[in-house]
Design an enzyme around this catalytic site. Structure first.
Site, PDB file in Angstrom:
ATOM      1  N   LYS A  48     -10.013   2.737  14.098  1.00  0.00           N
ATOM      2  CA  LYS A  48      -8.688   3.171  14.597  1.00  0.00           C
ATOM      3  C   LYS A  48      -8.739   3.349  16.115  1.00  0.00           C
ATOM      4  O   LYS A  48      -7.830   2.947  16.834  1.00  0.00           O
ATOM      5  CB  LYS A  48      -8.254   4.469  13.910  1.00  0.00           C
ATOM      6  CG  LYS A  48      -7.939   4.314  12.434  1.00  0.00           C
ATOM      7  CD  LYS A  48      -6.745   3.394  12.190  1.00  0.00           C
ATOM      8  CE  LYS A  48      -6.482   3.128  10.733  1.00  0.00           C
ATOM      9  NZ  LYS A  48      -5.519   2.052  10.488  1.00  0.00           N
TER      10      LYS A  48
ATOM     11  N   TYR B 240     -14.724   4.005   9.867  1.00  0.00           N
ATOM     12  CA  TYR B 240     -13.274   3.907   9.673  1.00  0.00           C
ATOM     13  C   TYR B 240     -12.538   4.467  10.890  1.00  0.00           C
ATOM     14  O   TYR B 240     -11.662   3.815  11.477  1.00  0.00           O
ATOM     15  CB  TYR B 240     -12.845   4.670   8.396  1.00  0.00           C
ATOM     16  CG  TYR B 240     -11.392   5.069   8.425  1.00  0.00           C
ATOM     17  CD1 TYR B 240     -10.394   4.141   8.180  1.00  0.00           C
ATOM     18  CD2 TYR B 240     -11.008   6.380   8.761  1.00  0.00           C
ATOM     19  CE1 TYR B 240      -9.060   4.508   8.257  1.00  0.00           C
ATOM     20  CE2 TYR B 240      -9.681   6.744   8.840  1.00  0.00           C
ATOM     21  CZ  TYR B 240      -8.713   5.810   8.583  1.00  0.00           C
ATOM     22  OH  TYR B 240      -7.403   6.178   8.668  1.00  0.00           O
TER      23      TYR B 240
ATOM     24  N   SER C  92      -4.406   7.145  13.429  1.00  0.00           N
ATOM     25  CA  SER C  92      -4.740   8.353  12.679  1.00  0.00           C
ATOM     26  C   SER C  92      -5.133   9.488  13.620  1.00  0.00           C
ATOM     27  O   SER C  92      -5.692   9.261  14.699  1.00  0.00           O
ATOM     28  CB  SER C  92      -5.906   8.028  11.745  1.00  0.00           C
ATOM     29  OG  SER C  92      -6.502   9.189  11.256  1.00  0.00           O
TER      30      SER C  92
ATOM     31  N   TYR D  82      -1.107   9.357  12.470  1.00  0.00           N
ATOM     32  CA  TYR D  82      -0.688  10.165  11.325  1.00  0.00           C
ATOM     33  C   TYR D  82      -1.641  11.319  11.115  1.00  0.00           C
ATOM     34  O   TYR D  82      -2.849  11.149  11.214  1.00  0.00           O
ATOM     35  CB  TYR D  82      -0.723   9.377  10.014  1.00  0.00           C
ATOM     36  CG  TYR D  82      -0.192   7.981  10.023  1.00  0.00           C
ATOM     37  CD1 TYR D  82       0.857   7.604  10.855  1.00  0.00           C
ATOM     38  CD2 TYR D  82      -0.733   7.034   9.163  1.00  0.00           C
ATOM     39  CE1 TYR D  82       1.334   6.301  10.825  1.00  0.00           C
ATOM     40  CE2 TYR D  82      -0.257   5.746   9.130  1.00  0.00           C
ATOM     41  CZ  TYR D  82       0.772   5.378   9.965  1.00  0.00           C
ATOM     42  OH  TYR D  82       1.237   4.099   9.925  1.00  0.00           O
TER      43      TYR D  82
ATOM     44  N   GLY E  56       0.821  -1.215   0.000  1.00  0.00           N
ATOM     45  CA  GLY E  56       0.000   0.000   0.000  1.00  0.00           C
ATOM     46  C   GLY E  56       0.850   1.259   0.000  1.00  0.00           C
ATOM     47  O   GLY E  56       2.084   1.205  -0.081  1.00  0.00           O
TER      48      GLY E  56
END
Ligand code: UD1
Length: 340
Positions: free
Chosen positions: A155, A151, A126, A179, A12
């Site tokens: 996380k 999503y 994230s 991130y 990825g």
């Protein structure tokens, strides 16, 4: 003896750049990827840059038996776990797919680490876990806010699962890396981002518009409470981000971690608006971008940028590339894959 790092999702976007940095830092790399959102040819890019073809197996981490067979036959010292679904919009439409895929793969991995004596894990998290923070820049101790998308929730839950597992299992240790917005591509233009279908993220949408694949960029809102009215994010070069993974894995392998579960923000510390991002792209590419301001996108955060000082002091890591450099590599990559 070289240490071997298993990179899940290693074909990825961030995984492939991390595989390159690991190899260039003297690690052996093994990649597991189901190629759901990537292509096998990415391995050729990694080989061309580093001179080394990483060990690769194609399977889904939700398949526990395949994962156990892999770890039975390959000794690995540490795991960097990228493999996950990552499209925010898609996750709203297919929540169960996201929970099943992102959480089951993580649970399988943690179970396998315990069983096959792989003590160290770096997890791809994230800044989405912060929601719209009350205080900027965001530090790691800012409260985690209820996730807006499935999503984002995977996380948050993923981090909790890891934290609780690290508490329960002596000998296991993990780092979650939160991130901010990774952009750009390897300066060689041999690897980069390969979005499926119409990109949801800003920079691939910009480069695809500039190359002629999309009619125009839609700027989602110019009525935010920000200096130019557009949303603010912290965009960091993917190669800088990849290097942070090498440092984090080394910290675990060398036992330099202060706790057996640690969390670090990875960002530049600078907030950049959508209009500023467009200006940077236009400057480095020489292309006048077609764009139009439209309504706000549901679920968008108004402004967020990192306080990366913990990563700076503890990991000895900080971003090196500028926004312009990151944009320039994103553009070089887009031109290369479209043969322009
Ligand atoms: C989102 C997720 C983040 C995830 C990242 C990568 C949230 C809050 N953030 O980041 O967790 O890691 O995707 O998949 O869920 N924009 C436009 N036009 C476009 C596309 C984007 O104006 O066509 C704007 C957005 O409104 C935003 C900025 O560009 O202000 C960045 O958007 P994007 O690249 O999608 O990233 P995030 O939404 O920040």
């Amino acid at each position: 003896m070289k240490k071997k790092v298993l990179v899940t999702g290693g074909t990825g976007f961030i995984g492939s750049h991390t595989a390159v940095e690991l190899i260039q830092s003297g690690y052996d790399v093994a990649i597991i990827d189901n190629l759901y959102n990537s292509e096998k040819s990415v391995l050729d890019g990694i080989k061309e840059i580093t001179g080394t073809m990483p060990l690769f197996e194609e399977f889904d981490l939700c398949d526990q038996i395949q994962l156990h067979n892999f770890l039975k036959s390959h000794h690995v010292d540490a795991i960097i776990h990228f493999a996950a679904y990552k499209a925010v919009g898609e996750s709203v439409k297919k929540p169960l797919d996201y929970y099943r895929n992102n959480l089951l793969s993580l649970i399988n991995l943690l179970g396998a680490m315990d069983k096959y004596d792989v003590p160290s894990l770096v997890f791809s998290s994230s800044c989405t876990v912060y929601g719209q923070p009350d205080k900027l820049p965001v530090t790691e101790d800012c409260p985690v806010k209820p996730a807006i998308s499935p999503y984002g929730n995977t996380k948050q839950i993923g981090e909790e699962i890891i934290e609780q597992t690290m508490k329960a299992k002596d000998g296991l240790k993990a780092v979650s890396l939160r991130y901010f917005n990774p952009i750009g591509a390897h300066p060689s233009a041999l690897i980069g981002e390969l979005p499926r279908g119409v990109p949801e993220n800003l920079v691939p949408f910009i480069t695809q518009t500039a190359i002629g694949l999309r009619d125009e960029l839609k700027v989602f809102g110019s009525d935010y409470n920000t200096p130019d009215g557009s949303c603010i994010r912290d965009y960091l070069h993917v190669v800088d981000l990849a290097k942070a993974h090498v440092v984090a894995v080394r910290r675990l392998l060398e036992g330099l971690n202060k706790k057996n579960y640690e969390v670090f923000n990875l960002g530049t510390g600078n907030g950049v608006s959508v209009f500023e991002a467009i200006k940077s792209f236009e400057k480095v590419s020489g292309v006048k971008l077609r764009y139009n301001v439209v309504g706000r996108r549901e679920g968008d955060i108004e402004k967020i940028w990192a306080d990366p000082s913990l990563a700076n002091s503890e990991l000895g890591w900080k971003t090196e590339s500028t926004l312009d450099q990151a944009m320039e590599t994103a553009w070089r990559w887009e031109k290369r894959i479209r043969n322009k």
